[in-house]
Design a protein around this motif. Structure first.
Motif, PDB file in Angstrom:
ATOM      1  N   PRO A   3       0.814  -1.287   0.079  1.00 55.22           N
ATOM      2  CA  PRO A   3      -0.089  -0.171  -0.286  1.00 55.22           C
ATOM      3  C   PRO A   3       0.932   1.386  -0.113  1.00 55.22           C
ATOM      4  O   PRO A   3       1.980   1.325   0.655  1.00 55.22           O
ATOM      5  CB  PRO A   3      -0.640  -0.057   1.239  1.00 55.22           C
ATOM      6  CG  PRO A   3       0.120  -1.101   2.176  1.00 55.22           C
ATOM      7  CD  PRO A   3       0.858  -1.924   0.931  1.00 55.22           C
ATOM      8  N   THR A   4       0.449   2.213  -0.755  1.00 55.29           N
ATOM      9  CA  THR A   4       1.014   3.523  -0.706  1.00 55.29           C
ATOM     10  C   THR A   4       0.036   4.621  -0.259  1.00 55.29           C
ATOM     11  O   THR A   4      -0.903   4.419   0.229  1.00 55.29           O
ATOM     12  CB  THR A   4       1.563   3.748  -2.008  1.00 55.29           C
ATOM     13  OG1 THR A   4       0.567   3.883  -3.180  1.00 55.29           O
ATOM     14  CG2 THR A   4       2.645   2.957  -2.460  1.00 55.29           C
ATOM     15  N   LEU A   5       0.255   5.762  -0.370  1.00 58.13           N
ATOM     16  CA  LEU A   5      -0.593   6.816   0.014  1.00 58.13           C
ATOM     17  C   LEU A   5      -1.785   6.925  -0.805  1.00 58.13           C
ATOM     18  O   LEU A   5      -2.802   7.213  -0.194  1.00 58.13           O
ATOM     19  CB  LEU A   5       0.089   8.174  -0.055  1.00 58.13           C
ATOM     20  CG  LEU A   5      -0.525   9.394   0.542  1.00 58.13           C
ATOM     21  CD1 LEU A   5      -0.328   9.220   2.097  1.00 58.13           C
ATOM     22  CD2 LEU A   5       0.450  10.821   0.585  1.00 58.13           C
ATOM     23  N   LEU A  41      -4.874   5.601   0.939  1.00 62.55           N
ATOM     24  CA  LEU A  41      -5.478   5.909   2.192  1.00 62.55           C
ATOM     25  C   LEU A  41      -6.774   6.405   2.197  1.00 62.55           C
ATOM     26  O   LEU A  41      -7.603   5.931   3.255  1.00 62.55           O
ATOM     27  CB  LEU A  41      -4.430   7.343   2.529  1.00 62.55           C
ATOM     28  CG  LEU A  41      -4.815   7.967   3.882  1.00 62.55           C
ATOM     29  CD1 LEU A  41      -4.725   7.216   4.958  1.00 62.55           C
ATOM     30  CD2 LEU A  41      -4.562   9.245   3.985  1.00 62.55           C
ATOM     31  N   SER A  72      -1.291  12.129  -4.977  1.00 63.40           N
ATOM     32  CA  SER A  72      -0.664  11.156  -3.894  1.00 63.40           C
ATOM     33  C   SER A  72       0.352  10.367  -4.514  1.00 63.40           C
ATOM     34  O   SER A  72       1.105  10.074  -3.983  1.00 63.40           O
ATOM     35  CB  SER A  72      -1.805  10.477  -3.477  1.00 63.40           C
ATOM     36  OG  SER A  72      -2.897  10.936  -2.825  1.00 63.40           O
ATOM     37  N   ARG A 108       3.910   4.771   1.848  1.00 61.97           N
ATOM     38  CA  ARG A 108       3.664   3.565   2.569  1.00 61.97           C
ATOM     39  C   ARG A 108       3.863   3.852   4.173  1.00 61.97           C
ATOM     40  O   ARG A 108       3.080   3.348   4.754  1.00 61.97           O
ATOM     41  CB  ARG A 108       5.006   2.537   2.312  1.00 61.97           C
ATOM     42  CG  ARG A 108       4.438   0.963   2.870  1.00 61.97           C
ATOM     43  CD  ARG A 108       5.375  -0.129   2.352  1.00 61.97           C
ATOM     44  NE  ARG A 108       5.548   0.086   0.843  1.00 61.97           N
ATOM     45  CZ  ARG A 108       6.390   0.338   0.036  1.00 61.97           C
ATOM     46  NH1 ARG A 108       7.449   0.497   0.418  1.00 61.97           N
ATOM     47  NH2 ARG A 108       6.394   0.080  -1.185  1.00 61.97           N
ATOM     48  N   TYR A 160       0.801   5.652   5.050  1.00 66.63           N
ATOM     49  CA  TYR A 160      -0.130   4.817   5.240  1.00 66.63           C
ATOM     50  C   TYR A 160      -0.362   3.834   6.561  1.00 66.63           C
ATOM     51  O   TYR A 160      -1.368   3.819   7.210  1.00 66.63           O
ATOM     52  CB  TYR A 160      -0.266   4.071   4.046  1.00 66.63           C
ATOM     53  CG  TYR A 160      -1.431   3.024   3.983  1.00 66.63           C
ATOM     54  CD1 TYR A 160      -2.584   3.108   3.499  1.00 66.63           C
ATOM     55  CD2 TYR A 160      -1.056   1.837   4.469  1.00 66.63           C
ATOM     56  CE1 TYR A 160      -3.686   2.145   3.245  1.00 66.63           C
ATOM     57  CE2 TYR A 160      -2.348   0.667   4.565  1.00 66.63           C
ATOM     58  CZ  TYR A 160      -3.377   0.779   3.807  1.00 66.63           C
ATOM     59  OH  TYR A 160      -4.457   0.048   3.804  1.00 66.63           O
ATOM     60  N   GLN A 186      -3.012   3.862   9.447  1.00 69.92           N
ATOM     61  CA  GLN A 186      -3.570   2.469   9.883  1.00 69.92           C
ATOM     62  C   GLN A 186      -3.546   2.308  11.286  1.00 69.92           C
ATOM     63  O   GLN A 186      -4.515   1.757  11.926  1.00 69.92           O
ATOM     64  CB  GLN A 186      -3.082   1.632   8.765  1.00 69.92           C
ATOM     65  CG  GLN A 186      -3.637   0.374   9.066  1.00 69.92           C
ATOM     66  CD  GLN A 186      -3.005  -1.004   8.307  1.00 69.92           C
ATOM     67  OE1 GLN A 186      -1.771  -1.038   8.296  1.00 69.92           O
ATOM     68  NE2 GLN A 186      -3.725  -1.656   7.185  1.00 69.92           N
TER      69      GLN A 186
END
Length: 402
Positions: A266-268, A271, A294, A303, A306, A310
């Motif tokens: 996952p990357t930005l 989000l 992004s 990442r 994120y 999270q």
């Protein structure tokens, strides 16, 4: 004489002689006897030496050869004694050569220089007192000096070679130990990375499972529609947890390549999807996204951001259920990326959800590795806050994987 001499180490207890040491000692003794026999024959046939002196010369030479067995214990004393004995005995020439060789092997050069130099300086006097019957004086002196210098040089070569081998062996041992330490450190870092990744990936999903399963447990009389909705969230969270677990295993097997798992890391850009999942699970989340593009954020920085968001949402769901969580994201190239996750105090009773307490510690490590910083603690209104800043280089292509 043999080149397999073992130099003594000052301050260390002398080890017991090995079979090789005994062999070297016997060889040195036989060399001293052989050279002494040649010298005894020369003294017996030398008209400049009376028969009585020749017999005394041979007796002294025999005692000198017997003293060779003391060369390991007292190399300096034996060398000094043999230099003095050589003045009055040609038969002790072999014992003198063995003593000088042993001195050069077992002691530093300052001893060799003084004692060996004295032996060489005495050569003219020895041949002046007892001239050789067949060889001119100058030739005999030069030959004696050459022999003594050769013996001393050979002994110094053996000493240097031994020290070099010991140094190489110690260096190899140190290199092996350092390689072992590096391997252990790499394993420890790998275990920490695995633990951090497993926590970041699975804690979010499993918290959803725990919260909704707890709600079903404490409200068995809830409306059918709410029960069905909670069961759907549990099923979806379990499915996503399995997918995330496969993702982490794929990353580990692929040597850190997120594509090897079949799902990218996952990357930005993910989000908003994370916030949407949290809202579907019943959370109140307000997202203030002030980053226009992004995709322009480096992968490693995105990442990390994120994972921070999270973990913040996961902690808010566990410790402040029902409270509205605010996620603020802003930044620009050169200024860095700023992320803030805040929640007010919980409006009601907080069910106990198990946790390791290592999430915020892992986030601090992530932010530090990325070159940023993170702060967390109680907010002014009694809630909780997580504020992070991550570097965002203005130069393109500087983002890398953590």
């Amino acid at each position: 004489m043999s080149g397999n001499e073992t130099p003594a180490v000052p301050g260390r207890r002398r080890p017991r002689r090995t079979m090789r040491d005994w062999g070297v000692d016997f060889a040195c003794f036989f060399v001293a006897v052989a050279i002494g026999m040649v010298g005894a024959d020369a003294v017996g046939n030398n008209p400049h030496v009376s028969p009585g002196l020749a017999e005394a010369d041979q007796v002294i030479g025999a005692l000198a050869c017997a003293a060779v067995w003391l060369r390991r214990r007292w190399p300096v004393g034996l060398a000094v004694a043999m230099v003095l004995v050589s003045v009055v005995s040609d038969t002790a020439g072999g014992a003198l050569a063995v003593a000088l060789f042993t001195l050069a092997v077992h002691r530093p050069f300052r001893y060799v220089g003084w004692i060996g130099g004295a032996s060489i300086c005495l050569m003219p006097f020895i041949y002046w007192v007892r001239p050789d019957a067949d060889v001119p004086f100058l030739v005999a002196v030069l030959f004696g000096v050459l022999v003594n210098a050769s013996v001393i040089g050979w002994g110094m070569f053996v000493r240097s070679r031994r020290h070099l081998l010991l140094s190489l062996r110690d260096r190899a041992i140190r290199a092996e130990n350092e390689a072992t330490l590096r391997a252990e450190q790499a394993q420890r870092l790998a275990r920490e990375s695995i633990a951090r990744e497993m926590h970041d990936v699975l804690a979010h999903r499993l918290t959803l499972l725990s919260v909704h399963a707890g709600a079903l447990e404490f409200r068995p009389d809830a409306p059918q529609q709410e029960i069905v909705r909670a069961a759907g969230v549990i099923r979806e969270s379990a499915h996503e947890a399995l997918q995330d677990l496969r993702e982490v295993i794929g990353v580990l097997r692929g040597g850190g390549d997120g594509e090897a798992s079949g799902r990218p890391q996952p990357t930005l850009a993910a989000l908003e999807t994370l916030v949407a999942e949290s809202r579907e699970a019943g959370m109140k989340v307000a997202l203030d996204h002030r980053v226009p593009d992004s995709a322009a954020v480096p992968a490693a920085v995105g990442r990390t951001a994120y994972r921070i968001a999270q973990e913040g949402l996961t902690n808010a769901r566990k410790h402040a259920p029902g409270a509205e969580v605010t996620v603020l994201l802003s930044g620009a190239p050169g200024d860095g990326l700023t992320l803030s996750v805040r929640n007010p105090p919980p409006p009601g009773e907080v069910p106990k959800v198990p946790g390791s307490g290592q999430g915020l510690i892992g986030l601090t490590e992530r932010a530090t590795l990325a070159g940023g910083r993170i702060e967390h603690g109680a907010a002014d209104d009694g809630g909780f806050r997580v504020d992070a800043w991550l570097p965002w280089d203005s130069a393109p292509g500087r983002g890398g994987d953590l």
